[in-house]
Design a protein around this motif. Sequence first.
Motif, short mmCIF file in Angstrom:
data_model
loop_
_atom_site.label_atom_id
_atom_site.label_comp_id
_atom_site.label_asym_id
_atom_site.label_seq_id
_atom_site.Cartn_x
_atom_site.Cartn_y
_atom_site.Cartn_z
N SER A 4 0.83 -1.19 0.00
CA SER A 4 0.00 0.00 0.00
C SER A 4 0.87 1.25 0.00
CB SER A 4 -0.95 0.01 1.20
OG SER A 4 -0.28 0.42 2.37
N HIS A 5 2.07 1.08 0.55
CA HIS A 5 3.02 2.19 0.44
C HIS A 5 3.40 2.42 -1.01
CE1 HIS A 5 4.26 3.04 4.69
NE2 HIS A 5 4.40 4.20 4.10
N HIS A 6 3.81 1.33 -1.65
CA HIS A 6 4.14 1.45 -3.06
C HIS A 6 2.99 2.06 -3.84
CE1 HIS A 6 7.48 -1.57 -2.45
NE2 HIS A 6 8.05 -0.59 -3.11
N ALA A 7 1.81 1.60 -3.46
CA ALA A 7 0.63 2.02 -4.18
C ALA A 7 0.48 3.53 -4.18
CB ALA A 7 -0.61 1.39 -3.57
N SER A 8 0.91 4.15 -3.11
CA SER A 8 0.68 5.58 -3.04
C SER A 8 1.79 6.38 -3.71
CB SER A 8 0.50 6.00 -1.58
OG SER A 8 1.28 5.23 -0.73
N LEU A 9 2.68 5.68 -4.34
CA LEU A 9 3.87 6.38 -4.85
C LEU A 9 3.82 6.65 -6.34
CD1 LEU A 9 6.61 4.49 -2.96
CD2 LEU A 9 5.13 6.35 -2.28
N ILE A 10 2.72 6.37 -6.93
CA ILE A 10 2.71 6.34 -8.38
C ILE A 10 2.53 7.71 -8.99
CG2 ILE A 10 1.66 5.16 -10.36
CD1 ILE A 10 0.95 2.97 -8.26
N SER A 11 2.70 8.68 -8.17
CA SER A 11 2.57 10.05 -8.65
C SER A 11 3.67 10.45 -9.61
CB SER A 11 2.55 11.00 -7.47
OG SER A 11 3.33 10.48 -6.44
N PHE A 12 4.58 9.52 -9.89
CA PHE A 12 5.63 9.82 -10.86
C PHE A 12 5.06 10.18 -12.23
CE2 PHE A 12 10.30 9.11 -10.76
CZ PHE A 12 10.44 9.43 -9.42
N GLN A 101 10.12 8.42 -4.39
CA GLN A 101 8.82 8.63 -5.03
C GLN A 101 7.82 9.27 -4.07
OE1 GLN A 101 9.02 4.52 -6.07
NE2 GLN A 101 8.24 4.94 -8.12
N GLN A 102 7.91 8.90 -2.81
CA GLN A 102 7.02 9.51 -1.83
C GLN A 102 7.36 10.98 -1.63
OE1 GLN A 102 7.79 6.53 1.22
NE2 GLN A 102 5.62 6.05 1.29
N GLN A 103 8.65 11.28 -1.73
CA GLN A 103 9.04 12.68 -1.61
C GLN A 103 8.51 13.49 -2.79
OE1 GLN A 103 13.14 13.39 -0.59
NE2 GLN A 103 13.15 11.78 0.97
N VAL A 104 8.53 12.86 -3.95
CA VAL A 104 7.94 13.52 -5.12
C VAL A 104 6.45 13.78 -4.87
CG1 VAL A 104 7.33 13.27 -7.56
CG2 VAL A 104 9.59 12.60 -6.77
N ALA A 105 5.78 12.76 -4.35
CA ALA A 105 4.35 12.90 -4.07
C ALA A 105 4.12 14.01 -3.05
CB ALA A 105 3.77 11.58 -3.56
N SER A 153 -6.82 21.90 4.56
CA SER A 153 -6.84 20.71 5.40
C SER A 153 -6.54 19.48 4.57
CB SER A 153 -8.21 20.57 6.06
OG SER A 153 -8.29 19.32 6.70
N THR A 154 -5.66 18.62 5.11
CA THR A 154 -5.30 17.40 4.39
C THR A 154 -6.04 16.19 4.95
OG1 THR A 154 -3.50 16.67 5.83
CG2 THR A 154 -2.97 18.35 4.18
N GLY A 155 -6.66 16.38 6.10
CA GLY A 155 -7.21 15.23 6.81
C GLY A 155 -6.24 14.74 7.87
N VAL A 156 -4.95 15.06 7.67
CA VAL A 156 -3.93 14.72 8.67
C VAL A 156 -3.52 15.98 9.43
CG1 VAL A 156 -1.59 13.84 9.03
CG2 VAL A 156 -3.08 12.79 7.32
N ASP A 157 -3.33 17.06 8.68
CA ASP A 157 -3.02 18.33 9.34
C ASP A 157 -3.67 19.50 8.59
OD1 ASP A 157 -1.37 18.43 7.14
OD2 ASP A 157 0.46 18.89 8.25
N ASP A 184 -2.91 9.88 2.21
CA ASP A 184 -2.48 8.63 1.60
C ASP A 184 -1.10 8.18 2.08
OD1 ASP A 184 -4.38 10.07 -0.33
OD2 ASP A 184 -4.37 8.02 -1.10
N LEU A 185 -0.27 9.13 2.49
CA LEU A 185 1.07 8.77 2.95
C LEU A 185 1.18 8.74 4.47
CD1 LEU A 185 3.44 10.81 0.57
CD2 LEU A 185 2.65 8.46 0.35
N PHE A 186 0.40 9.58 5.14
CA PHE A 186 0.58 9.74 6.58
C PHE A 186 -0.66 9.42 7.40
CE2 PHE A 186 3.74 12.47 4.59
CZ PHE A 186 4.90 12.09 5.27
N GLY A 187 -1.77 9.16 6.72
CA GLY A 187 -3.00 8.90 7.45
C GLY A 187 -3.00 7.52 8.09
N VAL A 188 -3.86 7.34 9.05
CA VAL A 188 -4.05 6.01 9.63
C VAL A 188 -4.71 5.14 8.57
CG1 VAL A 188 -5.15 4.73 11.49
CG2 VAL A 188 -4.35 7.07 11.88
#
Length: 245
Positions: A4-12, A101-105, A153-157, A184-188
Amino acid sequence: MASSHHASLISFTLLLTFLSFSNAQPAAPAPGPAGPLNITAILEKGGQYTSFSRLLKETQLDKQINSQLNNSFSNGYTVFAPTDNAFNNLKSGTLNSLSQQQQVALALYHVLPQYYTTDMFQTASNPVRTQASGSNGVYTVNITSSTNQVNISTGVDDATITNTLYSSPPLACYSIEKVLLPDDLFGVKPPASAPTPASKSPKSTADAPSEAAGTTSTTANSAVGTKWSSLAGLGLVGVTLSALL
Ligand SMILES: *[C@@H]1O[C@H](CO)[C@@H](O)[C@H](O)[C@H]1NC(C)=O
Ligand SMILES: *[C@@H]1O[C@H](CO)[C@@H](O)[C@H](O)[C@H]1NC(C)=O
Ligand SMILES: *[C@@H]1O[C@H](CO)[C@@H](O)[C@H](O)[C@H]1NC(C)=O
Ligand SMILES: *[C@@H]1O[C@H](CO)[C@@H](O)[C@H](O)[C@H]1NC(C)=O
């Protein structure tokens, strides 16, 4: 969890079709064809955005921006630039825990594919799309505003726009005191902890196909289950690779 981590990285993919700006001079309030719009210069002039600048540089988004300055087929862009203070206030290791990739996202999450004046935020309809996306689709923010305040608001902060660094079509750049953390990256992630214990064997997913092949028909149900998850894993790898090409 890993997938699911990988899944959120496809913003490339978005990286490849990233920002486009037409000409304008950052320093001048009045637009003019004096030189290419330069996000780095705008942030540099602001004086307290070295972390965000570095993030753009490390993810090469600054180059993406600067290489597509002349694309006029866009609605412009709005960039939320977190101050260095905002980055310093992140839980330590937050950035380092992210893959490239997450940093890109994360960087793309601070960019909206539309030019917004502060007034225009009042008519924005939530959720508002950002430039970032993952397997669950486009990452969004919610924006609420009054005549003298804009909240994101992001839902996280949550963040509030504190300052306008630049605003002239096609680019708006606003200062914020928080790093926007995508859900998607930091939420529960409830689905990861909730499911039935029997069918879930998280760490052995990679070994599943060969095991599944040898199982008898009485275990068909669990075999199907693991097969689905390994197919999903392969699909993600494929998407990730094609996104990188
Ligand atoms: C943008 O501005 C930065 C900082 O002033 C500068 O180093 C860079 O060369 C500029 N890039 C372009 C394409 O003008
Ligand atoms: C944008 O277009 C102008 C005119 O065609 C050209 O001189 C300039 O180099 C281009 N800038 C970029 C960043 O491609
Ligand atoms: C923005 O957030 C602040 C602090 O959370 C809150 O007091 C204010 O009412 C919010 N303003 C709007 C327009 O949502
Ligand atoms: C964002 O706004 C939408 C539409 O009003 C709402 O359904 C959603 O729950 C909001 N999300 C967050 C994280 O506030």
